[in-house]
Design a protein around this motif. Structure first.
Motif, PDB file in Angstrom:
ATOM      1  N   MET A  94      46.172  17.713  94.969  1.00 58.97           N
ATOM      2  CA  MET A  94      46.697  18.123  93.664  1.00 58.97           C
ATOM      3  C   MET A  94      45.622  18.113  92.584  1.00 58.97           C
ATOM      4  O   MET A  94      45.699  18.863  91.622  1.00 58.97           O
ATOM      5  CB  MET A  94      47.870  17.232  93.261  1.00 58.97           C
ATOM      6  N   MET A 104      48.255  25.595  89.820  1.00 59.47           N
ATOM      7  CA  MET A 104      49.181  25.018  88.847  1.00 59.47           C
ATOM      8  C   MET A 104      49.365  25.918  87.624  1.00 59.47           C
ATOM      9  O   MET A 104      50.500  26.099  87.175  1.00 59.47           O
ATOM     10  CB  MET A 104      48.736  23.609  88.450  1.00 59.47           C
ATOM     11  N   TRP A 107      51.732  28.595  88.679  1.00 59.59           N
ATOM     12  CA  TRP A 107      53.088  28.053  88.814  1.00 59.59           C
ATOM     13  C   TRP A 107      53.733  27.873  87.435  1.00 59.59           C
ATOM     14  O   TRP A 107      54.884  28.230  87.242  1.00 59.59           O
ATOM     15  CB  TRP A 107      53.038  26.727  89.564  1.00 59.59           C
ATOM     16  N   ARG A 108      52.956  27.375  86.473  1.00 57.04           N
ATOM     17  CA  ARG A 108      53.490  27.206  85.104  1.00 57.04           C
ATOM     18  C   ARG A 108      53.857  28.555  84.488  1.00 57.04           C
ATOM     19  O   ARG A 108      54.883  28.682  83.822  1.00 57.04           O
ATOM     20  CB  ARG A 108      52.484  26.462  84.230  1.00 57.04           C
TER      21      ARG A 108
END
Length: 118
Positions: A94, A104, A107-108
């Motif tokens: 991560m 990320m 994804w946001r």
């Protein structure tokens, strides 16, 4: 696995009894494999280019110049390490460059688009 990641650790490679069916003593592929096999052996980097649907930085869907392809390849290589003890933890994955810079944020953005549609 060998065509994608290279030779496994020597302790596995040297104990593999059927290795001679696939590989010459120097580690190269035999020219006449007698088993069913994928006719095209591709290293991970080449597979990544095909996943990006392009052969050049201009046609590839990855941000090649920005390092996305390299970062994803590093992440996948780490996850696919032959030795389990050498594989990263979930926390390390991560925190990887790929997850932080590309996965990320994407994804946001997708989450924000989904909320706008509600």
């Amino acid at each position: 696995m060998v065509s994608t990641l290279g030779q496994p650790p020597a302790r596995w490679w040297n104990k593999w009894e059927n290795r001679k069916e696939f590989f010459e003593p120097d580690g190269s592929w035999t020219s006449n494999i007698q088993r069913i096999y994928t006719p095209v052996f591709r290293p991970l980097h080449q597979r990544m280019w095909h996943m990006g649907r392009g052969e050049t930085p201009e046609t590839c869907e990855w941000d090649v110049e920005g390092g996305e392809l390299r970062a994803l390849e590093e992440l996948l290589r780490a996850m696919l390490a032959f030795e389990p003890a050498q594989r990263p933890t979930a926390q390390q994955l991560m925190e990887s460059e790929y997850m932080a810079k590309w996965a990320m944020p994407a994804w946001r953005r997708q989450q924000a688009r989904a909320k706008q549609k509600e």
